[in-house]
Scaffold this motif. Structure first.
Motif, PDB file in Angstrom:
ATOM      1  N   TRP A 110      43.977  32.774  22.225  1.00 36.66           N
ATOM      2  CA  TRP A 110      43.166  32.307  23.336  1.00 36.66           C
ATOM      3  C   TRP A 110      41.740  32.839  23.168  1.00 36.66           C
ATOM      4  CZ3 TRP A 110      45.038  28.774  26.586  1.00 36.66           C
ATOM      5  CH2 TRP A 110      46.408  28.716  26.862  1.00 36.66           C
ATOM      6  N   LEU A 117      38.277  30.919  28.348  1.00 40.53           N
ATOM      7  CA  LEU A 117      39.729  31.092  28.499  1.00 40.53           C
ATOM      8  C   LEU A 117      40.243  30.342  29.725  1.00 40.53           C
ATOM      9  CD1 LEU A 117      42.498  32.236  27.956  1.00 40.53           C
ATOM     10  CD2 LEU A 117      41.751  34.425  28.859  1.00 40.53           C
ATOM     11  N   ILE A 118      39.511  30.416  30.822  1.00 36.86           N
ATOM     12  CA  ILE A 118      39.929  29.700  32.044  1.00 36.86           C
ATOM     13  C   ILE A 118      40.019  28.204  31.752  1.00 36.86           C
ATOM     14  CG2 ILE A 118      39.159  29.043  34.372  1.00 36.86           C
ATOM     15  CD1 ILE A 118      37.960  31.997  34.458  1.00 36.86           C
ATOM     16  N   ALA A 121      43.030  27.565  29.448  1.00 40.58           N
ATOM     17  CA  ALA A 121      44.322  27.743  30.134  1.00 40.58           C
ATOM     18  C   ALA A 121      44.667  26.514  30.964  1.00 40.58           C
ATOM     19  CB  ALA A 121      44.284  28.989  31.017  1.00 40.58           C
ATOM     20  N   ARG A 122      43.631  25.865  31.498  1.00 44.18           N
ATOM     21  CA  ARG A 122      43.865  24.674  32.328  1.00 44.18           C
ATOM     22  C   ARG A 122      44.073  23.429  31.477  1.00 44.18           C
ATOM     23  NH1 ARG A 122      39.111  26.323  36.647  1.00 44.18           N
ATOM     24  NH2 ARG A 122      40.432  27.612  37.977  1.00 44.18           N
ATOM     25  N   TRP A 319      30.773  43.249  41.102  1.00 44.84           N
ATOM     26  CA  TRP A 319      31.438  42.014  41.565  1.00 44.84           C
ATOM     27  C   TRP A 319      30.737  41.377  42.746  1.00 44.84           C
ATOM     28  CZ3 TRP A 319      33.911  41.101  37.475  1.00 44.84           C
ATOM     29  CH2 TRP A 319      34.672  42.079  36.815  1.00 44.84           C
ATOM     30  N   ASN A 320      29.895  42.138  43.441  1.00 43.69           N
ATOM     31  CA  ASN A 320      29.107  41.564  44.533  1.00 43.69           C
ATOM     32  C   ASN A 320      27.696  41.203  44.086  1.00 43.69           C
ATOM     33  OD1 ASN A 320      30.879  41.452  46.776  1.00 43.69           O
ATOM     34  ND2 ASN A 320      30.792  43.685  46.958  1.00 43.69           N
TER      35      ASN A 320
ATOM     36  N   GLY B 107      34.238  42.205  46.819  1.00 44.85           N
ATOM     37  CA  GLY B 107      33.870  41.105  45.923  1.00 44.85           C
ATOM     38  C   GLY B 107      35.104  40.553  45.226  1.00 44.85           C
ATOM     39  N   ALA B 108      34.923  39.402  44.595  1.00 47.85           N
ATOM     40  CA  ALA B 108      36.043  38.716  43.945  1.00 47.85           C
ATOM     41  C   ALA B 108      35.827  38.685  42.443  1.00 47.85           C
ATOM     42  CB  ALA B 108      36.154  37.288  44.475  1.00 47.85           C
ATOM     43  N   HIS B 109      36.898  38.800  41.686  1.00 49.04           N
ATOM     44  CA  HIS B 109      36.793  38.581  40.239  1.00 49.04           C
ATOM     45  C   HIS B 109      38.135  38.141  39.679  1.00 49.04           C
ATOM     46  CE1 HIS B 109      38.829  42.292  38.752  1.00 49.04           C
ATOM     47  NE2 HIS B 109      38.309  42.896  39.795  1.00 49.04           N
ATOM     48  N   TRP B 110      38.056  37.372  38.599  1.00 45.57           N
ATOM     49  CA  TRP B 110      39.251  37.005  37.852  1.00 45.57           C
ATOM     50  C   TRP B 110      39.841  38.254  37.228  1.00 45.57           C
ATOM     51  CZ3 TRP B 110      41.167  32.237  38.305  1.00 45.57           C
ATOM     52  CH2 TRP B 110      40.320  31.147  38.543  1.00 45.57           C
ATOM     53  N   THR B 112      41.021  40.876  34.578  1.00 50.38           N
ATOM     54  CA  THR B 112      40.504  41.235  33.256  1.00 50.38           C
ATOM     55  C   THR B 112      41.642  41.328  32.224  1.00 50.38           C
ATOM     56  OG1 THR B 112      40.601  43.548  33.925  1.00 50.38           O
ATOM     57  CG2 THR B 112      38.479  42.446  34.128  1.00 50.38           C
ATOM     58  N   SER B 114      44.166  39.256  30.094  1.00 53.18           N
ATOM     59  CA  SER B 114      44.112  37.847  29.717  1.00 53.18           C
ATOM     60  C   SER B 114      45.372  37.079  30.110  1.00 53.18           C
ATOM     61  CB  SER B 114      43.810  37.692  28.225  1.00 53.18           C
ATOM     62  OG  SER B 114      44.830  38.270  27.457  1.00 53.18           O
ATOM     63  N   LEU B 117      45.020  36.429  33.715  1.00 55.09           N
ATOM     64  CA  LEU B 117      43.935  35.461  33.924  1.00 55.09           C
ATOM     65  C   LEU B 117      44.422  34.034  33.674  1.00 55.09           C
ATOM     66  CD1 LEU B 117      41.097  34.473  34.414  1.00 55.09           C
ATOM     67  CD2 LEU B 117      40.443  35.331  32.157  1.00 55.09           C
ATOM     68  N   ILE B 118      45.205  33.843  32.626  1.00 57.24           N
ATOM     69  CA  ILE B 118      45.727  32.506  32.327  1.00 57.24           C
ATOM     70  C   ILE B 118      46.559  31.999  33.514  1.00 57.24           C
ATOM     71  CG2 ILE B 118      47.385  31.268  30.860  1.00 57.24           C
ATOM     72  CD1 ILE B 118      46.329  33.209  28.562  1.00 57.24           C
ATOM     73  N   ALA B 121      44.205  31.233  36.439  1.00 56.72           N
ATOM     74  CA  ALA B 121      43.387  30.040  36.212  1.00 56.72           C
ATOM     75  C   ALA B 121      44.189  28.771  36.496  1.00 56.72           C
ATOM     76  CB  ALA B 121      42.857  30.028  34.783  1.00 56.72           C
ATOM     77  N   ARG B 122      45.486  28.823  36.224  1.00 54.22           N
ATOM     78  CA  ARG B 122      46.332  27.653  36.449  1.00 54.22           C
ATOM     79  C   ARG B 122      46.750  27.534  37.911  1.00 54.22           C
ATOM     80  NH1 ARG B 122      49.847  28.699  30.932  1.00 54.22           N
ATOM     81  NH2 ARG B 122      48.462  27.532  29.540  1.00 54.22           N
ATOM     82  N   ARG B 124      44.908  28.742  40.700  1.00 50.97           N
ATOM     83  CA  ARG B 124      43.863  28.708  41.730  1.00 50.97           C
ATOM     84  C   ARG B 124      42.532  28.217  41.154  1.00 50.97           C
ATOM     85  NH1 ARG B 124      43.420  33.531  44.647  1.00 50.97           N
ATOM     86  NH2 ARG B 124      45.583  34.103  44.255  1.00 50.97           N
ATOM     87  N   GLU B 125      41.711  27.713  42.063  1.00 49.49           N
ATOM     88  CA  GLU B 125      40.378  27.229  41.678  1.00 49.49           C
ATOM     89  C   GLU B 125      39.458  28.387  41.318  1.00 49.49           C
ATOM     90  OE1 GLU B 125      38.307  24.412  41.272  1.00 49.49           O
ATOM     91  OE2 GLU B 125      40.336  23.718  40.839  1.00 49.49           O
ATOM     92  N   ALA B 126      39.522  29.426  42.144  1.00 45.43           N
ATOM     93  CA  ALA B 126      38.619  30.573  41.978  1.00 45.43           C
ATOM     94  C   ALA B 126      39.321  31.806  42.515  1.00 45.43           C
ATOM     95  CB  ALA B 126      37.315  30.325  42.742  1.00 45.43           C
TER      96      ALA B 126
END
Lengths: 333, 333
Positions: A110, A117-118, A121-122, A319-320, B107-110, B112, B114, B117-118, B121-122, B124-126
């Motif tokens: 990947w 990667l996002i 993955a989709r 992140w903010n 704050g929000a983040h994907w 870290t 992998s 994350l995969i 990503a499948r 949710r949108e964000a």
């Protein structure tokens, strides 16, 4: 010798982390014109020497035979991000030689870029070998073997004729002797050879100027570096350091990253080759180091120098989106 | 003082990269019982001190009021991977206090990680703030404020009463004075305070033993460390170092990672606290360092010691699964 601190990472008003490293700047005659740290150290160039590994692809006539231009040649020397355009072009290169993804020996992974990667993955169940950051290099290998009529299977192995051609090119360009004693296995399964850092820098001065190379090799070297400078996206990817650096001073600087904190670069107009390694193998530090040294070497052109200096000083946000510190090169004079 | 090389990364038969660092092992009386490198250096503990930051959550009675057990308390001291179970539990903690994801200031983040994350990503949108690796800690903060009737808005700011409580706990536990001059902003936007490495180690010896702490604090500290040791998945995630380390010697070692190469740990049965930092901020090195020092300290129990030593020596494989090198701790005697 203890390598000097070349990059600082700050948080608030304090230094949080430090990166040590070594940098060699060598001219086409082989003279060390600027350095920091232990430049005699043996360093695995990893992907930073892909332009040298691509020499047989161009010299053999494979690139011409299959009608490849700057994008394909850039991709043959790339560590790409696995974006759709990279994957598609690597597949097209293989198709030109009547080959396919099944012939690649690099393995699949990947993307290591989270945005890519996002997307991957989709779009797919699993990565294939075309997604490998080295798929363009391996597509070039497959084309080189096919064009020369060399048996393809095992092309990534030490004793395969292709790897012998690459080893010969490495020795000729860097002036270092390479063999089993300095050999490791790279991420994509081909041999990687540890060479003295300053020999690697000299190699890129020779690649950029042609000095000391046979005419066919000099021409191939120039063509590869020119292709990379013309198509930096195909050498790396969106937002990546090699792309950003080469785009900052179009056509004037070649730069290529390698795993474990290595960077090779060249400034053709000055006849200089650069090789560096962050001692601890960290990419963020190698990126700051190469930007800073390129900026310094281009001091005669303040516009170019400033553009590169900006890349040697990166703001870090949390992140903010709050600024929390910087990554900054701190080269000695 | 130049910090010693504590971790080597090899490729083939050669050392490719080196990591320097400092390690402090301190007993409950504050005596340095083993060390490497500069242990007086001020170090941002980052997420490695989340167990200390969670003290007000338990001491205030918030954790009891909302009926939380080991999993929730572990999550309040976690840097989690954003797996479904982590996200769900953080959301449940907020709901118990009548709060929601909207109240989180991290704050929000994907993810870290992998693999995670995969999956994200499948699914949710964000990412939202519940996906943040600190969402459990922040959920604990929100519960602590709500339970105490403290205004929630701005709870991540330096002058907010919650951050004053956390600052007081940091000073009391580590014995260091912390304020604006040693303050940086963490990834999740709360203040992080640089403290001497050996003070941080002493703090974890006190957390593990209760020595020198008021009874309420001693009890809370023990409860937090016990919860983390009982539920290591909720402190980190699948395949992560904190989880693996604490699972290797169940109930006997506490270990928590922090960004930029920090690790804090404790061995309650020996009354020891450990704090370390890889100078260059690299996680792989901090993980090898903490595994090696814990192994050494537990030498009297060969089974436990060997299990930990195995984690201090990690084989690296490439994309084809070939062994290409190792990451190994090389602590001085």
């Amino acid at each position: 010798m203890v390598n000097p601190v070349l990059v600082e990472v700050t948080r608030g008003q304090r230094i949080e982390s430090r990166h040590r490293g070594m940098i060699a700047v060598v001219d086409e005659s082989g003279s060390l014109v600027w350095s920091a740290g232990e430049t005699d150290a043996l360093v695995f160039p990893r992907s930073a020497c892909k332009a040298i590994q691509a020499l047989p692809f161009v010299e053999s006539g494979a690139a011409d035979t299959y009608g490849f231009g700057d994008r394909e040649i850039a991709l043959s020397a790339a560590s790409h991000s696995g974006e759709d355009a990279h994957i598609a072009l690597a597949g097209q290169m293989l198709a030109r030689a009547g080959r396919s993804v099944e012939d690649l020996e690099c393995g699949a992974h990947w993307s290591t870029d989270s945005k890519v990667l996002i997307h991957q993955a989709r779009a797919r169940e699993a990565p294939d070998a075309l997604c490998n950051n080295c798929s363009g290099k391996h597509a070039g290998f497959v084309c080189t073997c096919t064009h020369q009529g060399i048996g393809l299977k095992g092309y990534s192995g030490y004793d395969h004729p292709l790897q012998q051609q690459i080893r010969d090119a490495m020795e000729n360009v860097t002036g270092a002797v390479v063999g089993h004693d300095v050999c490791g296995t790279d991420g994509c399964s081909i041999p990687t050879y540890a060479v003295p850092l300053k020999a690697l820098a000299h190699g890129f001065a020779k690649m950029a100027t042609g000095t000391g190379l046979e005419p066919v090799r000099a021409k191939a070297a120039q063509r590869i570096l020119s292709a990379c400078m013309a198509e930096p996206f195909y050498v790396s990817g969106t937002g990546r350091a090699c792309n950003t650096l080469m785009s900052a001073v179009p056509g004037r600087v070649f730069a290529k990253t390698g795993a474990e904190g290595v960077f090779c670069a060249a400034i053709p107009e000055l006849g200089l080759g650069i090789a560096l390694k962050c001692e601890d193998g960290t990419t963020r530090a190698a990126e700051a180091m190469v930007s800073a040294v390129l900026s310094r070497l281009m001091h005669a052109d303040p516009g170019a120098s400033d553009a590169l200096a900006g890349l040697a000083h990166q703001t870090m946000k949390n992140w903010n989106g709050m600024e929390v510190g910087v990554i900054r090169a701190v080269l000695p004079n």
